[in-house]
Design a protein around this motif. Sequence first.
Motif, mmCIF file in Angstrom:
data_model
loop_
_atom_site.group_PDB
_atom_site.id
_atom_site.type_symbol
_atom_site.label_atom_id
_atom_site.label_comp_id
_atom_site.label_asym_id
_atom_site.label_seq_id
_atom_site.Cartn_x
_atom_site.Cartn_y
_atom_site.Cartn_z
ATOM 1 N N SER A 44 25.496 -2.568 2.280
ATOM 2 C CA SER A 44 24.411 -1.985 3.073
ATOM 3 C C SER A 44 23.309 -1.386 2.201
ATOM 4 O O SER A 44 23.591 -0.825 1.145
ATOM 5 C CB SER A 44 24.967 -0.898 3.994
ATOM 6 O OG SER A 44 23.943 -0.426 4.850
ATOM 7 N N GLN A 45 22.073 -1.532 2.687
ATOM 8 C CA GLN A 45 20.909 -0.878 2.071
ATOM 9 C C GLN A 45 20.079 -0.232 3.182
ATOM 10 O O GLN A 45 20.187 -0.599 4.344
ATOM 11 C CB GLN A 45 20.027 -1.884 1.300
ATOM 12 C CG GLN A 45 20.650 -2.428 0.021
ATOM 13 C CD GLN A 45 21.721 -3.469 0.286
ATOM 14 O OE1 GLN A 45 21.550 -4.347 1.133
ATOM 15 N NE2 GLN A 45 22.849 -3.372 -0.402
ATOM 16 N N LEU A 46 19.244 0.707 2.793
ATOM 17 C CA LEU A 46 18.374 1.371 3.760
ATOM 18 C C LEU A 46 17.295 0.416 4.248
ATOM 19 O O LEU A 46 16.759 -0.375 3.465
ATOM 20 C CB LEU A 46 17.698 2.589 3.116
ATOM 21 C CG LEU A 46 18.623 3.700 2.615
ATOM 22 C CD1 LEU A 46 17.815 4.748 1.855
ATOM 23 C CD2 LEU A 46 19.364 4.362 3.768
ATOM 24 N N PHE B 225 0.838 -1.209 0.000
ATOM 25 C CA PHE B 225 0.000 0.000 0.000
ATOM 26 C C PHE B 225 0.875 1.262 0.000
ATOM 27 O O PHE B 225 0.642 2.205 -0.765
ATOM 28 C CB PHE B 225 -0.927 -0.013 1.231
ATOM 29 C CG PHE B 225 -1.686 1.268 1.427
ATOM 30 C CD1 PHE B 225 -2.763 1.590 0.607
ATOM 31 C CD2 PHE B 225 -1.308 2.159 2.421
ATOM 32 C CE1 PHE B 225 -3.450 2.790 0.781
ATOM 33 C CE2 PHE B 225 -1.996 3.357 2.600
ATOM 34 C CZ PHE B 225 -3.068 3.672 1.771
ATOM 35 N N LEU B 226 1.911 1.257 0.851
ATOM 36 C CA LEU B 226 2.763 2.435 0.993
ATOM 37 C C LEU B 226 3.514 2.750 -0.307
ATOM 38 O O LEU B 226 3.524 3.890 -0.770
ATOM 39 C CB LEU B 226 3.757 2.227 2.139
ATOM 40 C CG LEU B 226 4.570 3.456 2.544
ATOM 41 C CD1 LEU B 226 3.679 4.544 3.130
ATOM 42 C CD2 LEU B 226 5.640 3.084 3.555
ATOM 43 N N PHE B 227 4.129 1.720 -0.899
ATOM 44 C CA PHE B 227 4.866 1.951 -2.148
ATOM 45 C C PHE B 227 3.927 2.335 -3.291
ATOM 46 O O PHE B 227 4.303 3.105 -4.176
ATOM 47 C CB PHE B 227 5.724 0.734 -2.520
ATOM 48 C CG PHE B 227 7.010 0.656 -1.742
ATOM 49 C CD1 PHE B 227 8.019 1.588 -1.940
ATOM 50 C CD2 PHE B 227 7.216 -0.331 -0.790
ATOM 51 C CE1 PHE B 227 9.196 1.539 -1.218
ATOM 52 C CE2 PHE B 227 8.396 -0.387 -0.047
ATOM 53 C CZ PHE B 227 9.392 0.546 -0.271
ATOM 54 N N SER B 228 2.706 1.828 -3.265
ATOM 55 C CA SER B 228 1.709 2.230 -4.273
ATOM 56 C C SER B 228 1.434 3.729 -4.157
ATOM 57 O O SER B 228 1.379 4.444 -5.166
ATOM 58 C CB SER B 228 0.388 1.467 -4.087
ATOM 59 O OG SER B 228 0.597 0.088 -4.264
ATOM 60 N N CYS B 229 1.289 4.209 -2.918
ATOM 61 C CA CYS B 229 1.058 5.645 -2.694
ATOM 62 C C CYS B 229 2.265 6.477 -3.141
ATOM 63 O O CYS B 229 2.118 7.553 -3.732
ATOM 64 C CB CYS B 229 0.780 5.922 -1.217
ATOM 65 S SG CYS B 229 -0.796 5.247 -0.648
ATOM 66 N N MET B 230 3.480 5.958 -2.840
ATOM 67 C CA MET B 230 4.682 6.712 -3.192
ATOM 68 C C MET B 230 4.927 6.734 -4.700
ATOM 69 O O MET B 230 5.716 7.529 -5.189
ATOM 70 C CB MET B 230 5.904 6.151 -2.453
ATOM 71 C CG MET B 230 5.894 6.541 -0.984
ATOM 72 S SD MET B 230 7.450 6.272 -0.136
ATOM 73 C CE MET B 230 7.525 4.513 -0.097
ATOM 74 N N GLY B 231 4.237 5.875 -5.416
ATOM 75 C CA GLY B 231 4.332 5.883 -6.878
ATOM 76 C C GLY B 231 3.479 6.969 -7.506
ATOM 77 O O GLY B 231 3.556 7.223 -8.709
ATOM 78 N N ARG C 28 13.085 9.956 1.754
ATOM 79 C CA ARG C 28 12.740 8.611 1.270
ATOM 80 C C ARG C 28 11.531 8.662 0.340
ATOM 81 O O ARG C 28 11.499 8.005 -0.693
ATOM 82 C CB ARG C 28 12.426 7.680 2.448
ATOM 83 C CG ARG C 28 13.549 7.339 3.376
ATOM 84 C CD ARG C 28 14.686 6.523 2.757
ATOM 85 N NE ARG C 28 15.545 7.256 1.849
ATOM 86 C CZ ARG C 28 16.548 8.062 2.211
ATOM 87 N NH1 ARG C 28 16.811 8.261 3.477
ATOM 88 N NH2 ARG C 28 17.288 8.661 1.299
ATOM 89 N N ALA C 29 10.533 9.464 0.714
ATOM 90 C CA ALA C 29 9.326 9.577 -0.108
ATOM 91 C C ALA C 29 9.670 10.178 -1.469
ATOM 92 O O ALA C 29 9.255 9.657 -2.515
ATOM 93 C CB ALA C 29 8.280 10.421 0.605
ATOM 94 N N GLN C 30 10.462 11.248 -1.467
ATOM 95 C CA GLN C 30 10.842 11.894 -2.732
ATOM 96 C C GLN C 30 11.691 10.957 -3.586
ATOM 97 O O GLN C 30 11.508 10.862 -4.798
ATOM 98 C CB GLN C 30 11.615 13.193 -2.446
ATOM 99 C CG GLN C 30 10.712 14.304 -1.956
ATOM 100 C CD GLN C 30 11.485 15.433 -1.282
ATOM 101 O OE1 GLN C 30 12.636 15.265 -0.867
ATOM 102 N NE2 GLN C 30 10.854 16.586 -1.153
#
Length: 408
Positions: free
Chosen positions: A340-342, A29-35, A379-381
């Motif tokens: 490393s990754q976030l 859901f979150l990544f869908s919104c950030m798209g 992160r959102a941007q």
Amino acid sequence: MNQHPALSFDNTANAFAYKSDKDLKKAHFLFSCMGIAPLVKIGTRLTPWAIKSGLPVKGIIRNTIFEQFVGGETLEQTAKVADKLGAYHVQVILDYGVEGGEDGEHGFDHATDEFIRVIEYAATQKNIPFMSIKVTGFARFALLEKLDAASGDKSGFEGTVHTEALTPEEKEEWNKVVARMQRICTAAAEKGIGVLVDAEESWIQDPVDALTMQMMALFNKEKVVVYNTIQLYRHDRLQFLKDSHQTTKSRNFLLGAKIVRGAYMEKERKRAAEMGYASPIQPSKEASDRDYNLALEYAIAHLEEIGLIVASHNEYSNLYATKLLAQRGLPMDYPHIHFSQLYGMSDNITFNLAEAGCPVSKYLPFGPIEDVIPYLMRRAQENSSVSGQTGRELGLIKKELQRRKSAK
């Protein structure tokens, strides 16, 4: 030559083993919104304002974007996430999410104490080898800006901070910044924890580089304690990496280098255009990718003298690093390399690297919601502007949800 197991970043069972179906659906859901770019644009403007205005939005933030990308509001909350990751052989880079003290010297001293508290805590945990600091957490931005304007091109990698342009009061202020940095690095060296110094905007980066190099000269004699962050989306940073290495080699200490692509692209280009100077940013993504992979080649060719952290969400670059190790006959867990990754992103890379025996960690910020808002907005941007990143995350989550459904 060491035989490395075939590495693939498509195994979603490994990637999301630590997430429940509910967690995965929330992430979807979150990544869908950030798209949805307009939604991100509005959200990144309104959220900081809503927090400052005292509107009751913390609960919504806590249960969505905060939960996805941040370990918790306190060290104690973050410990649960670190333990969960540790069960899958994934380590943690702890990041106390403070950016620029609001209440001057007192705030900077408080941030320094917090950084040291993080180091002391990390030393009690078996899977937290590093912590991250931002110099803007304990130094005034305008002071760094003034120092940067006075610096020469070579000051960063030579470890020279030019204080001639400062007033006597500012010189005293800078001495306090150096003392804070030294306190942090001393604690880290004593406790056996690595300190990763975050990159900053290009117009304050030179004094940060110089200060970090000074700390390396003090603390990186036998082992790598202090790491600088080198942003390869800047067109001058590949050369900076090489120059930094030559400096540390000639002065007989080790270079710590965390290599990233970068985090301030829009801001950098906008300021360069407004102020009429050449943008420090690469002309294209391809140029940034090329320099990143050339930086990998250079660092891995000199791994006995460079402690390298491959901090990347790019699948090719991570695979390429493992191939370069294999070509040099080095094991995946060679002491001077770390991946490393976030936290909250690219689990397919992190958990499959861990499965293949690579030392890998999640960069795990923590802190009160109001303190980590700048990090969350980036992160959102980033997820709305990085070509294909949101689509990639969504595709992998969908694939795993489908796999689980079929397996039932």
